[in-house]
Design an enzyme around this catalytic site. Sequence first.
Site, PDB file in Angstrom:
ATOM      1  N   HIS A  63       3.557   3.160  12.563  1.00 20.41           N
ATOM      2  CA  HIS A  63       2.874   3.760  12.643  1.00 20.41           C
ATOM      3  C   HIS A  63       3.527   5.326  13.614  1.00 20.41           C
ATOM      4  O   HIS A  63       2.887   6.256  13.857  1.00 20.41           O
ATOM      5  CB  HIS A  63       1.165   4.265  13.367  1.00 20.41           C
ATOM      6  CG  HIS A  63       1.416   2.979  12.732  1.00 20.41           C
ATOM      7  ND1 HIS A  63      -0.325   2.407  13.094  1.00 20.41           N
ATOM      8  CD2 HIS A  63       0.873   2.358  11.383  1.00 20.41           C
ATOM      9  CE1 HIS A  63      -0.960   1.572  11.848  1.00 20.41           C
ATOM     10  NE2 HIS A  63       0.161   1.630  10.902  1.00 20.41           N
ATOM     11  N   ASP A  90       5.887   1.328   6.759  1.00 17.87           N
ATOM     12  CA  ASP A  90       4.671   0.535   6.240  1.00 17.87           C
ATOM     13  C   ASP A  90       4.539   1.940   5.165  1.00 17.87           C
ATOM     14  O   ASP A  90       3.974   3.054   5.989  1.00 17.87           O
ATOM     15  CB  ASP A  90       3.779   0.708   8.103  1.00 17.87           C
ATOM     16  CG  ASP A  90       2.448   0.417   7.626  1.00 17.87           C
ATOM     17  OD1 ASP A  90       1.728  -0.373   6.482  1.00 17.87           O
ATOM     18  OD2 ASP A  90       1.683   0.621   8.933  1.00 17.87           O
ATOM     19  N   HIS A 117       1.077  -1.290   0.095  1.00 24.08           N
ATOM     20  CA  HIS A 117      -0.318   0.359   0.125  1.00 24.08           C
ATOM     21  C   HIS A 117       1.109   1.201   0.277  1.00 24.08           C
ATOM     22  O   HIS A 117       1.806   1.631   0.962  1.00 24.08           O
ATOM     23  CB  HIS A 117      -1.295   0.008   1.382  1.00 24.08           C
ATOM     24  CG  HIS A 117      -0.710   0.256   2.014  1.00 24.08           C
ATOM     25  ND1 HIS A 117      -0.184   0.965   3.181  1.00 24.08           N
ATOM     26  CD2 HIS A 117      -0.149  -0.246   2.916  1.00 24.08           C
ATOM     27  CE1 HIS A 117      -0.052   1.333   4.331  1.00 24.08           C
ATOM     28  NE2 HIS A 117      -0.336  -0.540   4.770  1.00 24.08           N
ATOM     29  N   ASP A 176       2.773  -6.319   3.672  1.00 22.28           N
ATOM     30  CA  ASP A 176       2.291  -5.233   4.872  1.00 22.28           C
ATOM     31  C   ASP A 176       3.000  -5.691   5.837  1.00 22.28           C
ATOM     32  O   ASP A 176       2.207  -5.763   6.371  1.00 22.28           O
ATOM     33  CB  ASP A 176       0.471  -4.898   4.386  1.00 22.28           C
ATOM     34  CG  ASP A 176       0.875  -4.108   5.051  1.00 22.28           C
ATOM     35  OD1 ASP A 176       1.586  -2.990   5.245  1.00 22.28           O
ATOM     36  OD2 ASP A 176      -0.261  -3.292   5.158  1.00 22.28           O
ATOM     37  N   GLU A 209      -5.080   2.571   2.456  1.00 20.23           N
ATOM     38  CA  GLU A 209      -5.507   0.986   3.420  1.00 20.23           C
ATOM     39  C   GLU A 209      -5.090   1.865   4.872  1.00 20.23           C
ATOM     40  O   GLU A 209      -6.083   0.908   5.592  1.00 20.23           O
ATOM     41  CB  GLU A 209      -4.121  -0.120   3.441  1.00 20.23           C
ATOM     42  CG  GLU A 209      -4.082  -1.208   4.221  1.00 20.23           C
ATOM     43  CD  GLU A 209      -3.731  -1.425   5.987  1.00 20.23           C
ATOM     44  OE1 GLU A 209      -4.066  -2.448   6.266  1.00 20.23           O
ATOM     45  OE2 GLU A 209      -2.858   0.201   6.004  1.00 20.23           O
ATOM     46  N   GLU A 210      -4.717   2.722   5.085  1.00 19.82           N
ATOM     47  CA  GLU A 210      -4.458   3.464   6.625  1.00 19.82           C
ATOM     48  C   GLU A 210      -5.675   3.271   7.483  1.00 19.82           C
ATOM     49  O   GLU A 210      -5.733   3.062   8.566  1.00 19.82           O
ATOM     50  CB  GLU A 210      -3.389   3.897   6.825  1.00 19.82           C
ATOM     51  CG  GLU A 210      -2.092   3.644   7.148  1.00 19.82           C
ATOM     52  CD  GLU A 210      -1.258   2.545   7.640  1.00 19.82           C
ATOM     53  OE1 GLU A 210      -2.212   1.992   8.271  1.00 19.82           O
ATOM     54  OE2 GLU A 210      -0.480   1.801   7.221  1.00 19.82           O
TER      55      GLU A 210
HETATM   56 ZN   LIG Z   1       0.681  -0.942   6.279  1.00 18.21          ZN
END
Ligand SMILES: [Zn+2]
Length: 513
Positions: free
Chosen positions: A476, A343, A331, A405, A377-378
């Site tokens: 994140h 990520d 993603h 991912d 995606e997030e």
């Molecule tokens: Zn991800």
Amino acid sequence: MFSAIPSSFLPARCAFRAPQTFAALTIGFLIAQPVCLLAQTAAPAAPGQSMRDRVLARILGPATSAFTPEEIANMQKLRDAAIADPYALNQLRHLTDNIGPRISGSPQAQQAVEYVAAEMKALGADVTLEKTQVPHWVRGLETGSLVSWPAMTPGTTQKIVLTALGGSVATPADGLTADVIVVNNWQDLKALNPAAVKGKILLFNKKFDKQLAAQQGGIYAYGDAVQYRAAAPIAGASVGAAAVLVRSVGGADYRIPHTGMTMYVPGIEKIPAAAITAEDADLLANLTSQGPVKMRLTLTPQTLPDAASYNVIADWKGTEHPEQVVVVSGHLDSWDLGTGAIDDGAGIVVSMQAIHLLQKLDIHPRRTVRFIAWMSEEEGSQGAATYIQDHAADVANHIGALESDLGAGHPDGVMWAGKPELGAWLQPVAQALEPIGANTFRSSPETGEDINVLTEKGVPSFAPSQDGRYYFNYHHTPADTFDKVDPRELSENAAVMTVLAYALADSNEPAPR
Ligand SMILES: [Zn+2]
């Protein structure tokens, strides 16, 4: 010496050929399997077959394979090229350092769409941008401080390090000040009198289990804790809280907060939600156990109207069955605190590398290898939802789907979702990946968020099985940056994605489904 094994023991213990789940991969299995294999070589030999050939035939599995010797050789070539080629690393450096964070609806996300599309076109792939509507949430100011607590030094405040959760509504512009109440889990909340929570800032202090992450992989610890991040504002509002905090869902030390999406539901008031660092959660747990603690919380995010964005789709056209596709994907959006390296910049660039290597080695499989850079995606996988809508009539032509991912850690193999027969079918692919230590293939109900719907519709799906012990230390956070990716491990992931995508796209018969 095999006669030492009671014959009644052998058939039952030797009935299975491969562990179908991680749990099945026990020490007992590891010992029993070779013994069974060798014991079975006591079966009559084919004329002219040596003992060595009989033993190896047992260990290496069925002589029939979905792949020709030329295809096996291509897998080996692609594997070695993936390890030697810095393409993925260079692309990751550009995505993270030059373009930066790529949150849904942002100018950087759009820049990334255009950049990746141009790179795929430059390789000769057939590129389309698939339009999708995505959330457009913008982080504002985010500050927290304690203004009163037991035994405080008069006239001081104490900083709380926090970050707004994705999708959160704002506090008043000049903040809200309220007492803090701490619960460890849903049971604690259930035991509380709602009157005790009304108008307060409610902290869910669910710990991310670092030992579990170290022993079994971070995804298990994440699964345990992430439900609080997702549902805290709903649960908090249901008992009248003014705002909610969650202990960060992740393993970071050094007082770093982890963001991530949170949720609201119609009919329940939307209240502001933030993640505080593990250290600050411990601080609040301690101080509130001593007496009343008052905190000032300021969050000024904005939720703008949904924005137009795109999945980038790039087809490396198949020579015999161009209509049949194998998806290789990651993603493209990321959170905004870091630069989205693990990520999921890593997932994007190892998928780009698959197309790059097919071009570089001039390999043209029977079926189409379809690179997809998923959008958003997030914030709810809107890009994946659009893809399934747009291709609803074409699911049967999806021969396989890969998504990376879970970072860029060393892959010890592949997680696959599909019929049990798929396990044996994949054995030659596992053998091709054995020299880089990526030959442990295990079945899993899920493989990737964006390819979940394809999995549910019966498309065999796959993900590299990455070392997840450290992924959630950076996930994140502001520390998800280019330097966190090990070049060798990134190239191993590129090898897994490339070899597996090629195998699925070029086998004589499609993979079992
Ligand atoms: Zn991800």
